[in-house]
Write an enzyme that holds these catalytic residues in place. Structure first.
Site, PDB file in Angstrom:
ATOM      1  N   VAL A   1       0.808  -1.227   0.000  1.00  0.00           N
ATOM      2  CA  VAL A   1       0.000   0.000   0.000  1.00  0.00           C
ATOM      3  C   VAL A   1       0.840   1.275   0.000  1.00  0.00           C
ATOM      4  O   VAL A   1       0.325   2.348  -0.294  1.00  0.00           O
ATOM      5  CB  VAL A   1      -1.009   0.053   1.181  1.00  0.00           C
ATOM      6  CG1 VAL A   1      -2.076  -1.009   1.059  1.00  0.00           C
ATOM      7  CG2 VAL A   1      -0.311   0.004   2.532  1.00  0.00           C
TER       8      VAL A   1
ATOM      9  N   THR B   1      -5.644 -10.011  17.295  1.00  0.00           N
ATOM     10  CA  THR B   1      -4.980 -10.314  16.016  1.00  0.00           C
ATOM     11  C   THR B   1      -3.472 -10.247  16.235  1.00  0.00           C
ATOM     12  O   THR B   1      -3.017  -9.829  17.303  1.00  0.00           O
ATOM     13  CB  THR B   1      -5.331  -9.270  14.923  1.00  0.00           C
ATOM     14  OG1 THR B   1      -4.711  -8.033  15.289  1.00  0.00           O
ATOM     15  CG2 THR B   1      -6.827  -9.065  14.777  1.00  0.00           C
TER      16      THR B   1
ATOM     17  N   TYR C   1       1.392   5.990  15.516  1.00  0.00           N
ATOM     18  CA  TYR C   1       0.201   5.175  15.211  1.00  0.00           C
ATOM     19  C   TYR C   1      -1.071   6.006  15.437  1.00  0.00           C
ATOM     20  O   TYR C   1      -1.969   6.024  14.586  1.00  0.00           O
ATOM     21  CB  TYR C   1       0.189   3.918  16.091  1.00  0.00           C
ATOM     22  CG  TYR C   1      -0.960   2.984  15.792  1.00  0.00           C
ATOM     23  CD1 TYR C   1      -0.939   2.138  14.682  1.00  0.00           C
ATOM     24  CD2 TYR C   1      -2.089   2.944  16.613  1.00  0.00           C
ATOM     25  CE1 TYR C   1      -2.004   1.283  14.403  1.00  0.00           C
ATOM     26  CE2 TYR C   1      -3.148   2.091  16.345  1.00  0.00           C
ATOM     27  CZ  TYR C   1      -3.105   1.266  15.238  1.00  0.00           C
ATOM     28  OH  TYR C   1      -4.165   0.425  14.956  1.00  0.00           O
TER      29      TYR C   1
END
Ligand code: NAD
Length: 258
Positions: free
Chosen positions: A68, A198, A163
């Site tokens: 990406v 995850t 982040y």
């Protein structure tokens, strides 16, 4: 999970970061609900593995390598998906990284770590939307769902400044694009997952005391699953959310309510 087919019957979708976690679960939900899905990931082996499992269930999916952060890679992989499906209806901009052990508060944050985080999480989201939306425009409309985060809304993730800033950017991009494309028949929404089990947060999950400290902040008292977040994404992607655009749907066990 029960199979309720047909919620996105006949739609054509791309999902970035589909080799793992929320992206993988979303690709599976979309495919089970009748969409043809391209699983895009920088880790082709992971995307292929996920796609193989779905093909074995008779679902129509393909795996394509996409970085990406690279405009040529995004352009080429979106075109490949569009060529194989004959158009595009759904774009899920989901790929991201969280650089545990490198991300930090601003005075200690290395520029390289800031850039790598923003490159994948925000520039990558923009590039996915740029080429994804071009394909939606050519197909006469559609739906974009961006995976944002509570860290982009509140300053709660102490020491994760890159982040958090990257995720705040995705929230802003969601809202302005919703306005940009509303008259073109394209809805743009984001999902706000909370602490979700995850590989992204494996270091938190594996450390008992850190995991318990994080769960203290979650009213429902447990992590979410990738499948639970995929359900929220499926809703926003589908025509069931026809009057939703520019919205942020929380799927966070209540974190942002308190
Ligand atoms: N897990 C959580 O607790 C949580 C919470 C809030 C938001 N989110 C967001 O959910 C989304 C999915 O995260 P996840 O938890 O499933 O993480 P994950 O690590 O399981 O999956 C991320 C995927 O993105 C891929 N990826 C990384 N860099 C890429 C690149 N340059 N190009 C293409 N693909 C790339 C990875 O290979 C991986 O398959 C992310 O946007 C993340 O920020 C996750």
């Amino acid at each position: 999970m029960s199979l309720v087919s047909g919620r996105v019957e006949g739609k054509r979708a791309i999902v970035t970061g589909a080799g793992s976690g929320i992206g993988r679960a979303t690709a599976e939900r979309l495919a089970r609900e009748g969409a043809r899905v391209a699983l895009l990931d920088i880790d082709l082996e992971a995307a292929e593995g996920a796609a193989e499992g779905l093909r074995a269930q008779g679902l129509e999916v393909c795996a394509i390598r996409m970085d990406v952060t690279s405009e040529p890679s995004v352009e080429a992989s979106v075109s490949e998906a569009v060529a194989s499906f004959g158009g595009l209806d759904i774009v899920i901009a989901n790929a991201a990284v969280q650089l545990f052990g490198e991300d930090d508060r601003a005075d200690r944050l290395a520029l390289d770590v800031w850039r790598r985080t923003l490159d994948v999480n925000l520039t990558g989201c923009f590039l996915t939307c740029k080429y994804g939306v071009r394909a939606l425009l050519a197909s006469g409309g559609g739906s974009v769902v961006i995976t944002a985060s509570p860290t982009g809304l509140f300053g709660r993730a102490r020491g994760f400044d890159a982040y958090s800033a990257s995720k705040a950017g995705t929230y802003g991009l969601t809202r302005v694009m919703a306005n940009d494309y509303a008259r073109d028949g394209i809805r743009v929404n984001c999902v706000i997952p909370g602490f979700t089990d995850t590989s992204l947060v494996a270091s938190i999950m594996q450390d008992d005391s850190t995991r318990e400290a994080v769960l203290e902040t979650v009213p429902l008292g447990r992590p979410g699953s990738a499948d639970e977040v995929a359900s929220a994404i499926l809703f926003l992607a589908s025509d069931e959310a026809a009057y939703c655009t520019g919205s942020a749907l929380t799927c966070d066990g209540g974190i942002t309510a308190v």
